[in-house]
Each structure stands twice: as structure tokens, then as C-alpha cells.
Enzyme design. Structure first.
Site, PDB file in Angstrom:
ATOM      1  N   PHE A 127      10.740  87.737   0.959  1.00 24.40           N
ATOM      2  CA  PHE A 127      10.308  88.018  -0.407  1.00 24.40           C
ATOM      3  C   PHE A 127      10.556  86.795  -1.283  1.00 24.40           C
ATOM      4  CE2 PHE A 127      13.628  88.804  -3.596  1.00 24.40           C
ATOM      5  CZ  PHE A 127      14.755  88.673  -2.810  1.00 24.40           C
ATOM      6  N   GLU A 131      11.302  80.085  -8.169  1.00 23.98           N
ATOM      7  CA  GLU A 131      10.436  78.896  -8.190  1.00 23.98           C
ATOM      8  C   GLU A 131      11.325  77.683  -8.411  1.00 23.98           C
ATOM      9  OE1 GLU A 131       7.331  79.521 -11.098  1.00 23.98           O
ATOM     10  OE2 GLU A 131       6.482  81.195  -9.945  1.00 23.98           O
ATOM     11  N   PRO A 132      10.785  76.459  -8.249  1.00 28.87           N
ATOM     12  CA  PRO A 132      11.645  75.287  -8.444  1.00 28.87           C
ATOM     13  C   PRO A 132      12.302  75.282  -9.824  1.00 28.87           C
ATOM     14  CG  PRO A 132       9.581  74.633  -7.414  1.00 28.87           C
ATOM     15  CD  PRO A 132       9.439  76.085  -7.750  1.00 28.87           C
ATOM     16  N   THR A 162      14.119  82.868   1.938  1.00 27.42           N
ATOM     17  CA  THR A 162      14.836  83.122   3.183  1.00 27.42           C
ATOM     18  C   THR A 162      13.824  83.698   4.170  1.00 27.42           C
ATOM     19  OG1 THR A 162      16.832  83.548   1.941  1.00 27.42           O
ATOM     20  CG2 THR A 162      16.791  84.367   4.197  1.00 27.42           C
ATOM     21  N   ARG A 284      50.856  80.223  14.988  1.00 25.19           N
ATOM     22  CA  ARG A 284      51.319  78.915  14.521  1.00 25.19           C
ATOM     23  C   ARG A 284      52.780  79.004  14.078  1.00 25.19           C
ATOM     24  NH1 ARG A 284      50.024  73.591  15.021  1.00 25.19           N
ATOM     25  NH2 ARG A 284      50.578  72.431  13.148  1.00 25.19           N
ATOM     26  N   GLN A 295      57.393  84.494   3.912  1.00 28.05           N
ATOM     27  CA  GLN A 295      56.902  85.484   2.950  1.00 28.05           C
ATOM     28  C   GLN A 295      55.637  85.012   2.217  1.00 28.05           C
ATOM     29  OE1 GLN A 295      59.164  86.557  -0.646  1.00 28.05           O
ATOM     30  NE2 GLN A 295      59.157  88.649   0.113  1.00 28.05           N
ATOM     31  N   GLU A 379      20.606  86.729  -4.686  1.00 27.29           N
ATOM     32  CA  GLU A 379      20.353  88.055  -5.297  1.00 27.29           C
ATOM     33  C   GLU A 379      20.977  88.168  -6.681  1.00 27.29           C
ATOM     34  OE1 GLU A 379      18.408  90.032  -3.579  1.00 27.29           O
ATOM     35  OE2 GLU A 379      18.660  89.279  -1.544  1.00 27.29           O
ATOM     36  N   THR A 381      23.228  85.514  -9.599  1.00 26.74           N
ATOM     37  CA  THR A 381      24.544  84.873  -9.667  1.00 26.74           C
ATOM     38  C   THR A 381      25.574  85.823 -10.305  1.00 26.74           C
ATOM     39  OG1 THR A 381      24.103  83.999 -11.870  1.00 26.74           O
ATOM     40  CG2 THR A 381      23.431  82.611 -10.010  1.00 26.74           C
ATOM     41  N   GLU A 383      27.108  85.380 -13.019  1.00 27.44           N
ATOM     42  CA  GLU A 383      26.832  85.515 -14.463  1.00 27.44           C
ATOM     43  C   GLU A 383      25.760  86.582 -14.693  1.00 27.44           C
ATOM     44  OE1 GLU A 383      27.110  82.538 -12.889  1.00 27.44           O
ATOM     45  OE2 GLU A 383      29.090  82.133 -13.728  1.00 27.44           O
TER      46      GLU A 383
HETATM   47  C1  LIG Z   1      20.318  80.015   0.559  1.00 28.98           C
HETATM   48  C2  LIG Z   1      19.509  80.685  -0.519  1.00 28.98           C
HETATM   49  C3  LIG Z   1      18.576  81.655  -0.171  1.00 28.98           C
HETATM   50  C4  LIG Z   1      17.773  82.237  -1.159  1.00 28.98           C
HETATM   51  N1  LIG Z   1      16.811  83.152  -0.793  1.00 28.98           N
HETATM   52  C5  LIG Z   1      15.932  83.605  -1.740  1.00 28.98           C
HETATM   53  C6  LIG Z   1      14.832  84.456  -1.357  1.00 28.98           C
HETATM   54  O1  LIG Z   1      14.704  84.857  -0.194  1.00 28.98           O
HETATM   55  N2  LIG Z   1      13.915  84.784  -2.311  1.00 28.98           N
HETATM   56  C7  LIG Z   1      14.039  84.375  -3.618  1.00 28.98           C
HETATM   57  O2  LIG Z   1      13.172  84.724  -4.422  1.00 28.98           O
HETATM   58  N3  LIG Z   1      15.088  83.592  -4.007  1.00 28.98           N
HETATM   59  C8  LIG Z   1      16.026  83.202  -3.102  1.00 28.98           C
HETATM   60  N4  LIG Z   1      17.083  82.397  -3.486  1.00 28.98           N
HETATM   61  C9  LIG Z   1      17.170  81.954  -4.873  1.00 28.98           C
HETATM   62  C10 LIG Z   1      18.302  82.595  -5.637  1.00 28.98           C
HETATM   63  O3  LIG Z   1      17.986  83.934  -5.919  1.00 28.98           O
HETATM   64  C11 LIG Z   1      18.515  81.751  -6.912  1.00 28.98           C
HETATM   65  O4  LIG Z   1      19.042  80.500  -6.518  1.00 28.98           O
HETATM   66  C12 LIG Z   1      19.437  82.430  -7.880  1.00 28.98           C
HETATM   67  O5  LIG Z   1      18.822  83.559  -8.445  1.00 28.98           O
HETATM   68  C13 LIG Z   1      19.866  81.472  -9.018  1.00 28.98           C
HETATM   69  O6  LIG Z   1      18.756  80.850  -9.585  1.00 28.98           O
HETATM   70  P1  LIG Z   1      18.752  79.259  -9.806  1.00 28.98           P
HETATM   71  O7  LIG Z   1      19.167  78.623  -8.516  1.00 28.98           O
HETATM   72  O8  LIG Z   1      17.420  78.876 -10.355  1.00 28.98           O
HETATM   73  O9  LIG Z   1      19.857  78.989 -10.860  1.00 28.98           O
HETATM   74  P2  LIG Z   1      19.650  79.051 -12.452  1.00 28.98           P
HETATM   75  O10 LIG Z   1      18.961  80.300 -12.838  1.00 28.98           O
HETATM   76  O11 LIG Z   1      19.052  77.764 -12.897  1.00 28.98           O
HETATM   77  O12 LIG Z   1      21.156  79.122 -12.947  1.00 28.98           O
HETATM   78  C14 LIG Z   1      22.013  77.979 -12.965  1.00 28.98           C
HETATM   79  C15 LIG Z   1      23.374  78.420 -13.510  1.00 28.98           C
HETATM   80  O13 LIG Z   1      23.240  78.926 -14.857  1.00 28.98           O
HETATM   81  C16 LIG Z   1      23.731  80.260 -14.916  1.00 28.98           C
HETATM   82  N5  LIG Z   1      22.902  81.024 -15.851  1.00 28.98           N
HETATM   83  C17 LIG Z   1      21.555  81.186 -15.836  1.00 28.98           C
HETATM   84  N6  LIG Z   1      21.167  81.954 -16.869  1.00 28.98           N
HETATM   85  C18 LIG Z   1      22.291  82.327 -17.538  1.00 28.98           C
HETATM   86  C19 LIG Z   1      22.544  83.137 -18.684  1.00 28.98           C
HETATM   87  N7  LIG Z   1      21.566  83.770 -19.355  1.00 28.98           N
HETATM   88  N8  LIG Z   1      23.823  83.271 -19.099  1.00 28.98           N
HETATM   89  C20 LIG Z   1      24.839  82.658 -18.442  1.00 28.98           C
HETATM   90  N9  LIG Z   1      24.661  81.878 -17.345  1.00 28.98           N
HETATM   91  C21 LIG Z   1      23.399  81.717 -16.896  1.00 28.98           C
HETATM   92  C22 LIG Z   1      23.648  80.793 -13.505  1.00 28.98           C
HETATM   93  O14 LIG Z   1      24.549  81.870 -13.303  1.00 28.98           O
HETATM   94  C23 LIG Z   1      24.011  79.557 -12.709  1.00 28.98           C
HETATM   95  O15 LIG Z   1      25.405  79.408 -12.686  1.00 28.98           O
HETATM   96  C24 LIG Z   1      17.940  81.846  -2.513  1.00 28.98           C
HETATM   97  C25 LIG Z   1      18.910  80.893  -2.862  1.00 28.98           C
HETATM   98  C26 LIG Z   1      19.697  80.317  -1.885  1.00 28.98           C
HETATM   99  C27 LIG Z   1      20.708  79.259  -2.282  1.00 28.98           C
END
Ligand SMILES: Cc1cc2nc3c(=O)[nH]c(=O)nc-3n(C[C@H](O)[C@H](O)[C@H](O)COP(=O)(O)OP(=O)(O)OC[C@H]3O[C@@H](n4cnc5c(N)ncnc54)[C@H](O)[C@@H]3O)c2cc1C
Length: 401
Positions: A127, A131-132, A162, A284, A295, A379, A381, A383
């Protein structure tokens, strides 16, 4: 003493499934996981074994050839599998999210077409929301679908899929303004498309390219990819549920299941870290006795075990809530948040218990140390979980003054 992470009230069938999975993990996954992970090799033999066990159809209804089991059974299986190797749980997770979305939101034709072959593991799902330029902020999606006769033309770039390479069905969320008045809220102008493709890399369907595997610090073996749509033509009957504009809600429903899954993975990885830590601590010796007799190390083990228990209880609670048909965003958010944070802490403590050897690739804890951080991000972060939890709390505890 009772072992950690036991679950009360399971049926005989659930216990039997779990015992089979545990046995498979101990015999077929743990002995090969670290070597395959270091080589970033796809665990084909393990996947074939899971297929034979019927695990790809675990939650798919029996009428479509699945086992029709609950989210709880699924989550407990994921916990066992992640105890063996987290990447293997990643292989089944996106498959389940897509199967769940089809079951809940698909048209009858879509269910009949996809679910039986998904249950057999012959079609495997991925799924794609991220996006970048965005992950947390799904409402900012820029990939677009434009209607053209009986088809939609999709353009844009997706990130972090994934199973992007190994899957043959991708649920892709894009913006689709067709049929919706100008100024429609972003979450009401999104649509999920069911995109069928060949497994593999390169141009896997006209207009659809999977460039290659992203090189990751951990969570290796399972492929994570980009996806590029360049005038990709998708028939209108491959809009999930047959109606545009519902994609955001469908994906969020799927992600709730995914959050329980990530919590379960955190539980499994933490359990394994505890097992490794408690074994090493008894072998160990320093200052004339096993380090488990100091402890400071015993306290570490006590903290680790308590965290394993707490995370397991919250994960089970979140799964049972969803199974009862109730909204579980609060419970799933809390379980995902707590289990992933605790997992990172338990893994770090097990790493510390290993002293210098924890830094050696010969020891399994080195792999776990690189795997745990993914759970803090995937799924949603920490935050984002806290935002969901906070919002729900303010709904429940609205000030009545
Ligand atoms: C190994 C891997 C597998 C993945 N697989 C999938 C997949 O199968 N399908 C898919 O769709 N995605 C997938 N993802 C993407 C993943 O869901 C995103 O990386 C994640 O949702 C975070 O988005 P971002 O990387 O763009 O970070 P950003 O959204 O840019 O966030 C960067 C930082 O800012 C924080 N932040 C953002 N907004 C706020 C806010 N409003 N308030 C406070 N803090 C904030 C975040 O918590 C984070 O610490 C995958 C990612 C990884 C690393």
C-alpha cells in the site's frame, strides 16, 4: 514462573495456530534470519513456508478461501514472527492492510477478483500513501488521477513502499478532483486505486516504474521502494469501492489495522531482545559471578520484562477493541506509541547487557538494534500517535463548564 506475554481467553483454534507459528519461527526463521538480513536477501523459503501454513489468508473470510481469523489472532502471529525476524512480519503486513481494505470497502467484483488469490498468497499486496515530500501530512498528497473516458490517468511519485517490488497489487492513494466541486476538503478529494502489476523492478506495467530497492539501515530482506506513475492508465472499475473521494477514509481504516500490527512487531522484537539479554546475563561472568547476579543488571532485566508485559497487554487490548467492531484509534495509537518506544528501550538494554559483543555482527542483538527504530516511524510517527491520542482525549473529556 509464568512466561512473559501470555494472552488469556484464547480459543483452542487460536492456541493451535499460535503454537504452529511459534514452532515455524523457532525452526525456520530464527536460525537463518541474521545471515539473510546481513545479505539483504529476500527470504523466499520462509515466504513459501508461510504460504503453506495459510498465513497470507489468516484474516481473509472463509468464503474467499481464507481462515477468517480475527485481528487478535493475526496480531499474535505477527508478534511471534517479529520475534524471529521483523522483516518477515513486514512482508505480510502490507498484504493484510490491502486485503482488509478490500474486505471492508471493495465492490463485490473486486473482492471476488482479488481475495481468493490473496488468501492463497498468489497475489501479494502493498500500500502506498507516502510521497517524497510527505509522510505524516497525507492531506498534502500531490499524485493525481484525471478521468479519461472509462479510465483514469495517474501521474506522480510515491515513496517508501514496503513490498513495492515483490507485490503484484498496490493500493495507491492519489488526489482525484473529478466530480467534486472546487475547494473540496483535501481528505474528500482522494481516491484509492487498485493497481495490478508484475512483481519485480523497472517498468512493471506501461506507465508504472519501480526503480529499485532503497538501501536501508535495517529491516533488510524485505524490499522498500519508490513508485513512479507516468500516464499510468487504470480502468474505472479499479477504484476501491467503485466511488472516488473515499480514499483517505479507506486508508485510515487500513492504517488502524496496521498500527496494531506495528505494536505487535514491537512486542515481538522486544521479547526477543529480552530473551537474548536474560540468556547472555547468565553466561557472562564479571567480578567472579554471572552479570545477572549484579543488581544493576537484574534491575535492567526487571525493567525490560515489565515493558514487554505492558506493551503486550496494550496491543491485545487494541486488537480486541477493533474485533468487537468498535472504533479503536485511541487504543491502537496508544499501543503503537508505547510498544515502539518500549521496544527501542528494551533492545538498547539488551545491547548494553551484551557489552562490546553487542556491537559485533556475530550477535543477534546487533540486528535488532538496527530494526527497532523503524517502528518509531512506520504507520505514523510517535508525534502523530500523540496527536491522535490527544485529540481523542479532548473529545472524551470535553470541559462541560
Ligand atoms: C522502512 C519504511 C517502510 C515504510 N513503508 C511504507 C509503506 O509501505 N507505505 C507508505 O505509504 N509509507 C511507508 N513508509 C513511510 C512512513 O509511513 C513515513 O516515513 C512516516 O509516516 C513519516 O513520514 P515522513 O518520513 O515524511 O516524515 P515527516 O512527515 O516529514 O516528519 C518528520 C518529523 O516531523 C514530525 N512531524 C511531522 N508533522 C508533525 C506535527 N504536525 N507535529 C509534530 N511533529 C510533526 C514527525 O513526527 C517526524 O519526527 C515507510 C517508511 C519506512 C522508513
Amino acid at each position: 514462573m509464568a512466561r512473559l506475554a501470555q494472552t488469556a481467553g484464547l480459543t483452542d483454534v487460536q492456541q493451535e495456530i499460535l503454537a504452529t507459528v511459534r514452532d515455524f519461527v523457532d525452526k525456520e526463521i530464527i536460525p537463518v534470519a541474521t545471515e539473510l538480513e546481513h545479505r539483504d536477501e529476500y527470504p523466499q523459503q520462509i515466504v513459501d513456508g508461510l504460504k503453506e501454513l495459510g498465513l497470507f489468508g489468516l484474516m481473509i473470510p472463509e468464503e474467499y478461501g481464507g481462515l477468517g481469523e480475527s485481528l487478535l489472532t493475526y496480531a499474535l502471529c505477527v508478534e511471534e514472527i517479529a520475534r524471529g525476524w521483523m522483516s518477515v512480519s513486514g512482508i505480510i503486513n502490507t498484504h493484510f492492510i490491502v486485503a482488509y481494505m478490500l474486505k471492508q470497502h471493495g465492490t463485490q467484483e473486486q473482492k471476488d477478483h482479488f481475495l481468493p488469490r490473496m488468501a492463497a498468497g498468489d497475489i501479494r499486496g502493498a500500500f502506498s500513501m507516502s510521497e517524497p515530500g510527505l509522510g505524516s501530512d497525507v492531506s498534502a498528497i500531490t499524485s493525481k488521477a484525471v478521468k479519461d473516458g472509462d479510465e483514469y490517468v495517474l501521474n506522480g511519485q510515491k515513496m517508501w513502499l514496503t513490498n513495492g517490488g515483490t507485490s503484484s497489487l498496490v493500493a495507491v492513494l492519489v488526489r482525484s478532483d473529478e466530480g467534486h466541486p472546487e475547494g473540496t476538503a483535501p481528505h474528500k478529494s482522494m481516491t484509492t486505486f487498485l493497481v495490478e502489476k508484475e512483481p519485480g523492478f523497472g517498468e512493471v506495467r506501461p506507465g508504472l516504474t519501480i526503480p529499485g530497492k532503497i538501501d536501508k539501515m535495517g529491516y533488510k530482506g524485505v524490499d522498500t521502494t519508490e513508485l513512479i506513475m507516468d500516464d499510468l492508465r487504470i480502468p474505472a472499475d479499479r477504484v476501491l469501492g467503485g466511488v472516488t473521494g473515499r480514499g483517505f477514509y479507506q486508508m485510515m481504516d487500513g492504517v488502524e489495522v496496521g498500527r496494531v500490527n506495528v505494536a505487535a512487531r514491537g512486542c515481538g522484537v522486544a521479547q526477543r531482545a529480552f530473551e537474548l539479554g536474560v540468556q547472555y546475563a547468565q553466561q557472562r561472568h564479571t567480578f567472579g559471578k554471572p552479570i545477572a547476579q549484579h543488581q544493576a543488571i537484574q534491575f535492567k532485566l526487571a525493567e525490560m520484562a515489565t515493558k514487554v508485559e505492558a506493551a503486550h497487554a496494550m496491543m491485545v487490548n487494541a486488537a480486541r477493541k477493533k474485533d468487537s467492531g468498535e472504533r479503536n484509534d485511541l487504543e491502537a495509537g496508544m499501543a503503537k506509541y508505547l510498544a515502539s518506544e518500549y521496544c527501542k528501550e528494551v533492545v538498547e538494554d539488551a545491547f548494553r547487557i551484551h557489552g562490546g559483543y553487542g556491537f559485533s555482527k556475530e550477535y543477534e542483538i546487533e540486528r535488532l538494534y538496527r530494526e527497532a527504530p523503524m517502528l518509531l516511524i512506520g504507520e505514523g510517527t510517535a508525534e502523530i500517535q500523540k496527536m491522535i491520542i490527544g485529540r481523542r482525549l479532548l473529545e472524551e473529556y470535553r470541559f462541560q463548564g
